[in-house]
Design a protein around this motif. Sequence first.
Motif, short mmCIF file in Angstrom:
data_model
loop_
_atom_site.label_atom_id
_atom_site.label_comp_id
_atom_site.label_asym_id
_atom_site.label_seq_id
_atom_site.Cartn_x
_atom_site.Cartn_y
_atom_site.Cartn_z
N LEU B 130 18.71 23.85 103.31
CA LEU B 130 18.82 23.66 101.86
C LEU B 130 19.84 23.15 101.09
CD1 LEU B 130 16.41 26.87 101.05
CD2 LEU B 130 16.18 24.91 100.84
N SER B 131 19.51 22.18 100.17
CA SER B 131 21.45 21.61 99.59
C SER B 131 21.70 23.29 98.11
CB SER B 131 21.01 20.88 98.89
OG SER B 131 20.35 20.64 97.75
N ASP B 132 23.24 23.48 97.96
CA ASP B 132 23.81 24.16 97.18
C ASP B 132 22.46 24.24 95.76
OD1 ASP B 132 25.35 25.12 98.53
OD2 ASP B 132 26.71 24.13 97.57
N ASP B 133 22.33 23.13 95.33
CA ASP B 133 20.98 23.33 94.28
C ASP B 133 19.34 23.84 94.12
OD1 ASP B 133 23.00 21.07 92.75
OD2 ASP B 133 21.95 18.53 94.15
N TRP B 134 19.81 24.07 95.55
CA TRP B 134 18.15 24.78 95.05
C TRP B 134 18.42 26.36 95.31
CZ3 TRP B 134 17.14 29.41 98.31
CH2 TRP B 134 16.00 30.07 98.50
N LEU B 135 19.99 26.75 95.23
CA LEU B 135 20.31 27.94 94.66
C LEU B 135 20.60 27.98 92.74
CD1 LEU B 135 23.39 28.53 96.69
CD2 LEU B 135 21.58 30.21 96.48
N PHE B 136 20.24 26.96 91.98
CA PHE B 136 20.54 27.03 90.56
C PHE B 136 19.13 26.80 90.12
CE2 PHE B 136 24.60 25.99 92.38
CZ PHE B 136 24.77 27.34 92.23
N GLU B 137 17.73 26.84 91.07
CA GLU B 137 16.64 26.25 90.27
C GLU B 137 16.29 28.33 90.19
OE1 GLU B 137 13.59 24.65 93.36
OE2 GLU B 137 15.35 23.54 93.73
N GLN B 138 16.04 27.89 88.96
CA GLN B 138 14.65 28.63 87.95
C GLN B 138 13.82 29.16 88.14
OE1 GLN B 138 16.21 28.90 84.18
NE2 GLN B 138 18.37 28.21 84.72
N THR B 139 13.09 29.90 88.05
CA THR B 139 11.53 30.22 88.03
C THR B 139 11.54 31.70 86.51
OG1 THR B 139 11.25 31.78 89.88
CG2 THR B 139 11.21 29.95 90.13
N ASP B 140 10.21 31.49 86.68
CA ASP B 140 10.48 33.16 85.73
C ASP B 140 10.16 34.59 86.59
OD1 ASP B 140 8.95 31.98 82.95
OD2 ASP B 140 7.76 32.05 83.43
N TRP B 141 11.10 35.12 86.01
CA TRP B 141 11.46 36.62 86.96
C TRP B 141 11.15 37.74 86.41
CZ3 TRP B 141 11.38 36.77 91.36
CH2 TRP B 141 11.88 37.52 92.67
N TRP B 142 11.89 38.47 86.32
CA TRP B 142 11.54 39.90 85.46
C TRP B 142 12.05 40.45 83.67
CZ3 TRP B 142 16.54 41.73 88.97
CH2 TRP B 142 15.94 41.91 91.07
N TRP B 143 10.68 40.54 83.74
CA TRP B 143 10.52 41.09 81.88
C TRP B 143 10.50 39.52 81.35
CZ3 TRP B 143 14.56 43.92 84.77
CH2 TRP B 143 14.19 45.83 84.68
N GLY B 144 10.04 38.71 82.01
CA GLY B 144 9.26 37.10 81.71
C GLY B 144 10.85 36.18 81.42
N GLU B 145 12.36 37.24 81.87
CA GLU B 145 13.79 36.11 81.80
C GLU B 145 14.13 35.06 82.29
OE1 GLU B 145 14.69 36.06 79.31
OE2 GLU B 145 14.52 37.84 78.16
N PRO B 146 14.34 34.39 82.85
CA PRO B 146 14.55 33.44 84.06
C PRO B 146 15.54 33.86 84.96
CG PRO B 146 15.72 32.30 81.81
CD PRO B 146 15.35 33.79 81.55
N GLY B 147 14.95 33.33 86.65
CA GLY B 147 16.07 34.13 87.81
C GLY B 147 15.93 32.63 88.87
N ASN B 148 17.48 33.02 88.63
CA ASN B 148 17.39 32.06 90.48
C ASN B 148 17.74 32.24 91.41
OD1 ASN B 148 20.14 32.27 90.55
ND2 ASN B 148 20.71 30.84 89.14
N ASN B 149 17.45 30.86 91.75
CA ASN B 149 17.62 31.04 93.48
C ASN B 149 18.68 32.29 94.40
OD1 ASN B 149 14.87 30.33 94.08
ND2 ASN B 149 14.99 28.55 94.67
N TYR B 150 19.79 31.81 93.62
CA TYR B 150 20.94 32.52 93.70
C TYR B 150 20.91 34.30 93.78
CZ TYR B 150 25.98 32.91 95.26
OH TYR B 150 27.19 33.25 95.20
N PHE B 151 20.51 34.25 92.45
CA PHE B 151 20.20 35.69 92.11
C PHE B 151 19.34 36.24 92.31
CE2 PHE B 151 17.62 39.37 89.79
CZ PHE B 151 18.88 39.88 89.34
N LYS B 152 18.21 35.86 93.53
CA LYS B 152 17.14 36.99 94.25
C LYS B 152 18.16 36.73 95.36
CE LYS B 152 13.62 33.73 91.19
NZ LYS B 152 12.31 32.85 91.67
N TRP B 153 18.58 36.17 95.87
CA TRP B 153 19.46 36.67 97.01
C TRP B 153 19.88 37.00 97.48
CZ3 TRP B 153 16.79 36.40 102.05
CH2 TRP B 153 15.86 35.98 101.81
N PHE B 154 20.97 37.52 95.83
CA PHE B 154 22.30 38.47 95.65
C PHE B 154 21.73 39.11 95.75
CE2 PHE B 154 23.24 40.50 91.61
CZ PHE B 154 24.05 41.36 92.26
N HIS B 155 20.20 39.30 95.10
CA HIS B 155 19.54 40.53 94.76
C HIS B 155 19.42 41.94 96.22
CE1 HIS B 155 17.05 44.12 93.42
NE2 HIS B 155 15.95 43.96 94.50
#
Lengths: 183, 183
Positions: B130-155
């Motif tokens: 994967l390229s670094d850009d992927w880490l910054f892709e966002q989806t809806d996440w907890w409490w309806g707020e945005p979360g990116n892949n970097y956050f998800k793997w940090f978690h």
Amino acid sequence: MVLDRSQLFLIDEKEGFGPTFSHLVSMMNYVRSTTLEAVEGLTIEELDFLIHDGANSIGMLLAHMAAVERIYQIVTFEKRDPTAEEEEALAAGLDLGEKGKAAFNGFPLEHYLADLEAEREDTYRKFGILSDDWLFEQTDWWWGEPGNNYFKWFHVFEDEINHRGQIRMIKKIHSLQKEHLAK
Amino acid sequence: MVLDRSQLFLIDEKEGFGPTFSHLVSMMNYVRSTTLEAVEGLTIEELDFLIHDGANSIGMLLAHMAAVERIYQIVTFEKRDPTAEEEEALAAGLDLGEKGKAAFNGFPLEHYLADLEAEREDTYRKFGILSDDWLFEQTDWWWGEPGNNYFKWFHVFEDEINHRGQIRMIKKIHSLQKEHLAK
């Protein structure tokens, strides 16, 4: 510290910080929000509760987090060892044990949170004027191996998470003991 | 997994990964090394020990770490919810509780470590393409707020640290109980 939850799950650019500092700050913000959530509303009795004689209370763990942040400011921002005076002032928070038990006792939550917030403000003020290159500066670190500033500040929040996990367990054990005593 | 300690305190470039992925991998490597250190040499009895009836054993926490990693692979790499079959297979590890207590019991340490290592290999294989850009892709996440892949793997590693902190406490409580019983 009021945190905007709309930014909390994004490790991304943060205003006022370099790109890589932004990632670090994003992680530190999330970790702190979970620490604050874990201790919200705790009474002095809850903060001082010990699950066993040699255990750390939640108050002690919060004091530890603030002391760790301060010592890392000294070591990384000021690139020096703590003075004898600083060492003396930080010993109870860093080493905990009997010294910590004596020092962190009888304080309300606000006392600990004020210390945590004051240290964090100092940290972020400095982060804001450093360039990302600084994060990759290395010194000798544990076991004589190299460590960089990014790792050292990662360790600050990594230690906070470790103790937040313990705070959650202490709360659970405390509530079970209270239930048991009430029977 | 053999970790080279000369790289362990450096959050920096890692061969085979993009620059930002390298930072994430550096953190994940360090966290895993501390988890492995915390559980090194534990017996089945120690892995199954419960500090109270509703508690998680160390074995359960290790199984949880592997299950969390798997579910985040599904959610972030495959961008989908788990199938009913996957949900069923992962439920004991994700939810723990009575189901987890029944499922993770009587296994030697190697059993849990093999699962952790297998998931980590899958994760790093994918990170490497994967390229670094992927880490910054966002989806809806907890409490309806945005979360990116970097956050998800940090978690993922943030949750591991949380439970590693608890593993250290469980070990301490267990050894105190054994001392007490030996008196």
